[in-house]
Design a protein around this motif. Structure first.
Motif, PDB file in Angstrom:
ATOM      1  N   ASN A  94       0.824  -1.210   0.000  1.00  0.00           N
ATOM      2  CA  ASN A  94       0.000   0.000   0.000  1.00  0.00           C
ATOM      3  C   ASN A  94       0.857   1.259   0.000  1.00  0.00           C
ATOM      4  N   MET A  95       1.958   1.248   0.768  1.00  0.00           N
ATOM      5  CA  MET A  95       2.864   2.406   0.771  1.00  0.00           C
ATOM      6  C   MET A  95       3.507   2.606  -0.598  1.00  0.00           C
ATOM      7  N   ALA A  96       3.912   1.505  -1.225  1.00  0.00           N
ATOM      8  CA  ALA A  96       4.555   1.608  -2.541  1.00  0.00           C
ATOM      9  C   ALA A  96       3.585   2.162  -3.584  1.00  0.00           C
ATOM     10  N   LEU A  97       2.369   1.638  -3.587  1.00  0.00           N
ATOM     11  CA  LEU A  97       1.373   2.121  -4.557  1.00  0.00           C
ATOM     12  C   LEU A  97       0.976   3.569  -4.276  1.00  0.00           C
ATOM     13  N   ASP A  98       0.870   3.929  -3.005  1.00  0.00           N
ATOM     14  CA  ASP A  98       0.538   5.301  -2.636  1.00  0.00           C
ATOM     15  C   ASP A  98       1.632   6.258  -3.115  1.00  0.00           C
ATOM     16  N   SER A  99       2.862   5.807  -3.023  1.00  0.00           N
ATOM     17  CA  SER A  99       3.986   6.641  -3.442  1.00  0.00           C
ATOM     18  C   SER A  99       3.943   6.924  -4.944  1.00  0.00           C
ATOM     19  N   VAL A 100       3.765   5.896  -5.753  1.00  0.00           N
ATOM     20  CA  VAL A 100       3.727   6.133  -7.201  1.00  0.00           C
ATOM     21  C   VAL A 100       2.454   6.858  -7.619  1.00  0.00           C
ATOM     22  N   LYS A 101       1.364   6.643  -6.901  1.00  0.00           N
ATOM     23  CA  LYS A 101       0.117   7.347  -7.225  1.00  0.00           C
ATOM     24  C   LYS A 101       0.290   8.853  -7.049  1.00  0.00           C
ATOM     25  N   TRP A 102       1.061   9.238  -6.023  1.00  0.00           N
ATOM     26  CA  TRP A 102       1.312  10.672  -5.789  1.00  0.00           C
ATOM     27  C   TRP A 102       1.893  11.319  -7.042  1.00  0.00           C
ATOM     28  N   GLU A 103       2.870  10.655  -7.652  1.00  0.00           N
ATOM     29  CA  GLU A 103       3.515  11.221  -8.838  1.00  0.00           C
ATOM     30  C   GLU A 103       2.638  11.079 -10.077  1.00  0.00           C
ATOM     31  N   LEU A 104       1.932   9.961 -10.212  1.00  0.00           N
ATOM     32  CA  LEU A 104       1.028   9.798 -11.361  1.00  0.00           C
ATOM     33  C   LEU A 104      -0.077  10.852 -11.344  1.00  0.00           C
TER      34      LEU A 104
END
Length: 197
Positions: A112-122
């Protein structure tokens, strides 16, 4: 941004190495710390779940040439400029790791942290694309001005110009890499939906 890409590669390798059951090192901790690095690079209004207590909102008024909201995204590895080309490369490497080792990230409690991180930039990349004007903002901030300011982003007061691509000012490298990020992001988030059911 070389630091950002190097950490992205380390992040990718840590996920690979954590598959080995007789690992000498705690690669789960490496993954956790790598994700925190990206969280520390966040620009804009930070979310309630911000895990970096010493970071606050910054560059919330970043705008395009026509007043478009360009807040958000990642700073460039300690600089205060937002460069979409190296950032999109970092996102792509992160997404490759997430897609390939989804179950490992899950087992480490980091998916969840990893996906949240890339979602921020996307999400930020989506703001940068202005279809009505057929332009794509690929940079916010001026590197020359930025490198004269040695302080935290929360204290910035300098001008933050935005630079864009268009049909008359093309940049297929950053545009293509960003498109690849969205494609990889759709695969990663689809995988999350499938694993939930």
């Amino acid at each position: 941004m070389k630091v950002l890409i190097a950490l992205t590669s380390m992040f990718y390798l840590a996920a690979t190495a954590s598959i080995c059951s007789k690992a000498k090192y705690d690669y789960g901790e490496v993954v956790t710390k790598s994700i925190l690095f990206y969280d520390a690079q966040r620009s804009g209004k930070l979310p309630a779940n911000n895990p970096i207590p010493w970071r606050g909102d910054s560059a919330v008024n970043d705008q395009g040439d026509h007043g478009e909201d360009l807040s958000g995204g990642w700073y460039d590895a300690g600089d205060l400029v937002k460069f979409n080309f190296p950032a999109s490369s970092a996102v792509r490497v992160l997404l490759n790791g997430i897609i390939r080792w989804y179950d490992t990230y899950t087992a480490l409690g980091q998916i969840n942290m990893a996906l949240d991180s890339v979602k921020w930039e996307l999400d930020y990349f989506l703001k940068c694309w202005i279809p009505s004007k057929q332009i794509y903002y690929y940079e916010v901030g001026d590197g020359d001005i930025d490198h004269q300011f040695w302080s935290r982003p929360e204290d910035m007061t300098m001008a933050r110009p935005a630079f864009s691509l268009s049909s008359t000012k093309p940049g297929s490298d950053v545009a293509g890499q960003t498109a690849a990020d969205f494609a990889a992001g759709s695969i990663a988030f689809k995988k999350k939906r499938e694993k939930q059911f």
